[in-house]
Motif scaffolding. Structure first.
Motif: not given
Length: 145
Positions: A15-17, A50-57, A71-81
């Protein structure tokens, strides 16, 4: 410039552009296949937002992408991280903000980029996403969210 194997910024992952396009650039750069025109801005501009939106470096994200995964696995990593799962409303606001970049605060940048690319007269290109698509050989319109 022609399509360089990068997704349109309008393409969505969960769902994210833009997120998938950023991953495409990271993957291509890791394989030394990213066009030189894109390399100076890696981790900046839309990537940085985009990285600031997820609060990841960004560099941590690059390391994670290099480990492989969908892509979905990496997105979930961003959510967790980053410690945050964007709500549907936050995703809507993100998509609209990104999709409309160029109408307001970066309009001078958009005008300059269009002129440099020989597209100054193309009035249908109204946003940075539209410019990116046109610059890479895709239609700058007709990419609905």
């Amino acid at each position: 410039m022609s399509n360089l194997g990068l997704r349109s910024p309008f393409a969505k992952v969960a769902g994210l552009v833009y997120f998938g396009r950023m991953l495409d650039k990271i993957r291509a750069h890791a394989k030394e296949q990213l066009h030189a025109d894109y390399q100076a801005n890696l981790g900046k501009g839309f990537d940085e937002r985009c990285t600031r939106f997820f609060r990841v470096d960004y560099n941590d994200l690059v390391d994670r992408v290099k480990q492989g995964g969908t892509d979905e696995e990496i997105l979930q990593w961003c959510v967790a991280k980053g410690g945050r799962q964007p709500s549907d409303d936050e995703i809507f606001v993100w998509n609209e903000f990104m999709r409309k970049r160029g109408w307001n605060e970066v309009s001078e940048t958009l005008k300059r980029r269009k002129k440099e690319a020989g597209m100054a007269g193309r009035s249908e290109i109204e946003t940075m996403f539209g410019f990116i698509d046109a610059d890479e050989g895709r239609s700058p319109i007709g990419n609905p969210l």
